[in-house]
Scaffold this motif. Structure first.
Motif, PDB file in Angstrom:
ATOM      1  N   VAL A  18      20.647 -10.958  -1.695  1.00 34.26           N
ATOM      2  CA  VAL A  18      21.182  -9.747  -1.056  1.00 34.26           C
ATOM      3  C   VAL A  18      20.667  -8.508  -1.781  1.00 34.26           C
ATOM      4  N   GLY A  19      20.657  -8.534  -3.099  1.00 35.19           N
ATOM      5  CA  GLY A  19      20.136  -7.402  -3.866  1.00 35.19           C
ATOM      6  C   GLY A  19      18.662  -7.169  -3.606  1.00 35.19           C
ATOM      7  N   ALA A  20      17.868  -8.239  -3.545  1.00 32.89           N
ATOM      8  CA  ALA A  20      16.434  -8.102  -3.275  1.00 32.89           C
ATOM      9  C   ALA A  20      16.201  -7.575  -1.862  1.00 32.89           C
ATOM     10  N   GLY A  21      16.967  -8.059  -0.900  1.00 42.76           N
ATOM     11  CA  GLY A  21      16.819  -7.594   0.479  1.00 42.76           C
ATOM     12  C   GLY A  21      17.173  -6.130   0.632  1.00 42.76           C
ATOM     13  N   VAL A  22      18.259  -5.700   0.011  1.00 43.86           N
ATOM     14  CA  VAL A  22      18.671  -4.297   0.097  1.00 43.86           C
ATOM     15  C   VAL A  22      17.650  -3.403  -0.603  1.00 43.86           C
ATOM     16  N   LEU A  23      17.108  -3.854  -1.726  1.00 45.80           N
ATOM     17  CA  LEU A  23      16.109  -3.067  -2.438  1.00 45.80           C
ATOM     18  C   LEU A  23      14.829  -2.908  -1.602  1.00 45.80           C
ATOM     19  N   LEU A  24      14.353  -3.981  -0.980  1.00 47.76           N
ATOM     20  CA  LEU A  24      13.169  -3.889  -0.123  1.00 47.76           C
ATOM     21  C   LEU A  24      13.419  -3.003   1.090  1.00 47.76           C
ATOM     22  N   LEU A  25      14.587  -3.148   1.713  1.00 46.86           N
ATOM     23  CA  LEU A  25      14.919  -2.311   2.867  1.00 46.86           C
ATOM     24  C   LEU A  25      14.945  -0.840   2.474  1.00 46.86           C
ATOM     25  N   GLN A  30      12.777   4.554   2.697  1.00 49.66           N
ATOM     26  CA  GLN A  30      12.473   5.785   1.971  1.00 49.66           C
ATOM     27  C   GLN A  30      11.019   6.203   2.127  1.00 49.66           C
ATOM     28  N   THR A  31      10.118   5.240   2.326  1.00 53.58           N
ATOM     29  CA  THR A  31       8.691   5.572   2.445  1.00 53.58           C
ATOM     30  C   THR A  31       8.236   5.657   3.895  1.00 53.58           C
ATOM     31  N   ARG A  32       9.140   5.536   4.850  1.00 51.45           N
ATOM     32  CA  ARG A  32       8.763   5.572   6.262  1.00 51.45           C
ATOM     33  C   ARG A  32       8.048   6.856   6.677  1.00 51.45           C
ATOM     34  N   PRO A  33       8.432   8.028   6.192  1.00 49.65           N
ATOM     35  CA  PRO A  33       7.696   9.232   6.597  1.00 49.65           C
ATOM     36  C   PRO A  33       6.218   9.215   6.186  1.00 49.65           C
ATOM     37  N   TYR A  34       5.892   8.529   5.120  1.00 43.24           N
ATOM     38  CA  TYR A  34       4.509   8.493   4.661  1.00 43.24           C
ATOM     39  C   TYR A  34       3.649   7.540   5.488  1.00 43.24           C
ATOM     40  N   TRP A  35       4.269   6.522   6.094  1.00 42.77           N
ATOM     41  CA  TRP A  35       3.497   5.544   6.866  1.00 42.77           C
ATOM     42  C   TRP A  35       2.876   6.157   8.104  1.00 42.77           C
ATOM     43  N   GLY A  36       3.526   7.112   8.727  1.00 45.24           N
ATOM     44  CA  GLY A  36       2.994   7.715   9.936  1.00 45.24           C
ATOM     45  C   GLY A  36       1.901   8.736   9.687  1.00 45.24           C
ATOM     46  N   ASN A  37       1.755   9.179   8.450  1.00 47.37           N
ATOM     47  CA  ASN A  37       0.776  10.215   8.134  1.00 47.37           C
ATOM     48  C   ASN A  37      -0.570   9.656   7.686  1.00 47.37           C
ATOM     49  N   MET A  38      -0.733   8.344   7.689  1.00 47.22           N
ATOM     50  CA  MET A  38      -2.005   7.761   7.267  1.00 47.22           C
ATOM     51  C   MET A  38      -2.973   7.712   8.451  1.00 47.22           C
TER      52      MET A  38
END
Length: 88
Positions: A18-25, A30-38
Motif C-alpha cells: 500500500v505504501g509503495a502504491g501510494v508513493l508511485l501514484l 505530481q509530475t503529470r503537468p510535465y508529461w504533456g509538455n514533452m
C-alpha cells in the motif's frame, strides 16, 4: 512513506505494498503537468529505449539459461521473493 517504511521494518506485506502504491501514484500525479509538455519524439525515444532494453535482457537471459548459468538479476529476484514470502 510511513506505511512503506513500517511495512519494511515490521515485515507486513499489506503495509509495504500500500505504501509503495501510494508513493508511485503520488509521483505520477505530481509530475503529470510535465508529461504533456514533452515533444512527440521524446515519447518515441523513451518507448524505443524500453523496448530495446527488454529485448536485450530477454536475449541475454536466454543465452545464460541455455548454458545452464543463472544471472545476477534472476538470483536477486529469487532472493527478494523468498524474503517477502516469509513476511506476514
Amino acid at each position: 512513506m510511513l506505511s512503506l517504511l513500517s511495512g519494511m521494518f515490521l515485515q507486513i506485506k499489506s503495509y509495504f505494498f500500500v505504501g509503495a502504491g501510494v508513493l508511485l501514484l503520488n509521483v505520477f500525479l505530481q509530475t503529470r503537468p510535465y508529461w504533456g509538455n514533452m515533444p512527440w519524439w521524446f515519447y518515441l525515444l523513451i518507448a524505443g529505449l524500453i523496448l530495446i532494453t527488454v529485448a536485450s535482457f530477454n536475449e541475454w537471459n536466454k543465452q545464460k539459461m541455455n548454458k545452464g548459468e543463472s544471472t545476477f538479476i534472476t538470483r536477486l529476484k529469487e532472493m527478494v521473493i523468498d524474503k517477502i514470502k516469509k513476511w506476514d
